[in-house]
Design a protein around this motif. Sequence first.
Motif, PDB file in Angstrom:
ATOM      1  N   SER A 198       0.839  -1.203   0.000  1.00 46.96           N
ATOM      2  CA  SER A 198       0.000   0.000   0.000  1.00 46.96           C
ATOM      3  C   SER A 198       0.870   1.248   0.000  1.00 46.96           C
ATOM      4  O   SER A 198       1.985   1.248   0.528  1.00 46.96           O
ATOM      5  CB  SER A 198      -0.904   0.022   1.234  1.00 46.96           C
ATOM      6  N   ALA A 204      -1.639   9.284  -1.276  1.00 40.94           N
ATOM      7  CA  ALA A 204      -2.485   8.100  -1.137  1.00 40.94           C
ATOM      8  C   ALA A 204      -3.918   8.470  -0.796  1.00 40.94           C
ATOM      9  O   ALA A 204      -4.835   7.658  -0.995  1.00 40.94           O
ATOM     10  CB  ALA A 204      -1.911   7.170  -0.073  1.00 40.94           C
ATOM     11  N   LEU A 209      -3.972   3.500  -5.385  1.00 48.57           N
ATOM     12  CA  LEU A 209      -2.651   3.057  -5.810  1.00 48.57           C
ATOM     13  C   LEU A 209      -1.891   4.279  -6.309  1.00 48.57           C
ATOM     14  O   LEU A 209      -2.416   5.058  -7.108  1.00 48.57           O
ATOM     15  CB  LEU A 209      -2.749   2.025  -6.937  1.00 48.57           C
ATOM     16  N   ASN A 325       2.885   2.006  -3.473  1.00 47.64           N
ATOM     17  CA  ASN A 325       2.826   0.551  -3.523  1.00 47.64           C
ATOM     18  C   ASN A 325       3.913   0.067  -4.474  1.00 47.64           C
ATOM     19  O   ASN A 325       4.441   0.836  -5.288  1.00 47.64           O
ATOM     20  CB  ASN A 325       1.456   0.088  -4.009  1.00 47.64           C
TER      21      ASN A 325
END
Length: 382
Positions: A198, A204, A209, A325
């Motif tokens: 993550s 984020a 993603l 990620n």
Amino acid sequence: MLAKRGCSLRWAVVFSLALVAAPRAQQWVVVPSQYDGQEGTSGGTVAGFSARFREQILVSGTALQALQGEEIDSLWFRRDDLFGKTLLSSWSNIKVTVAPALLPPTAPSRVFVENLGAPSQVVFDGLLPLDGSSAPPSPAPWATPFVAMVPFDTTYSYTGGDLCIEIEGTPDYPPLDFVWWVDVAHLAAVGSVQHVGSPCGAPAAENALTADAWGRNMVPGATFTMVSFGRPGTPGVMLLGAPLPTPLSLAFMGASGCELYLLPTLQILGQHSAPVGGGAVAAPLFWDVHLPVHPGFLGAQFRVQFANLETGSGSSNPARITTTNALDITLGGSLPSGPISVVKSEAVPDGAPLPDFGMVSVSRGPVLRFGSRPAAAGGSSR
């Protein structure tokens, strides 16, 4: 009796001469040939059919054998069905140059001048109509209004070998968001992308993603693209390395919630752009990776992750670092062998110089139709 025989002989000679003098019909060659009567596997654009850019289409001489010794007099593009969408009509200002290809379609260069051989010939330079149409049958017929046909101002004498077609195009006062979609064939093996872990930090909050890639061009000889997100105008770092069995938390350096999913062995620096779509925090950074044509890359696997150095006014944590990620990438397992490839530059504004290099897609390109006639004595001009 002799008079009758002489008459018959005279008419036989005249008939034979007529057969010799009669011009052969127009010839058509479709590349890739298997898509003449079936829909291509994808859709795409051509220079000037959506935006201002430069592209080259490299075609294998093997696919053009039927044209050897002929005068190519037209180049046709067929519209894509695009899920039944209606296309609006418009115009495109394009320049089409044809020349022998210096490199094969299986291994073109990103640099345009390294693909275009000599002698090169400008076969069309002007306005090309792009007809509007409702959804066509599948595949679209090679007929108006479902085609964009480029009539050559001067025919091209084809003597064999790989061909390079360069198109410089600019839409001519197009409707808003105009794209004239063309039918595309994709013949290369594809790679794959798996998302790992993550992302962390402010980017984020806008993107589940913050790193992604597309497997379509992940084959030797092609250029594929990855994207990462970070704060606008700040540095981004690409990290490549071996997967870590357990993610490494970066809390020890003040980046709580951020983790490394690999052991970095290579680092590449980039710069995030301005935000797209009104985003206040997340801005993209596109990473183009060109893969050499080498058997060692077949089926190769590697992990990549990106970091953002928050050097601007905002910060997500005391360390001013965020991570994305990770991506597990597997390259395609076979070398390209298709008869067509394309090299496309990025789009540029009207009046801006066209780029000297582009992104390579091997064993992928528009479904083309070449029109030709037998070579005529006295030159190739129509």
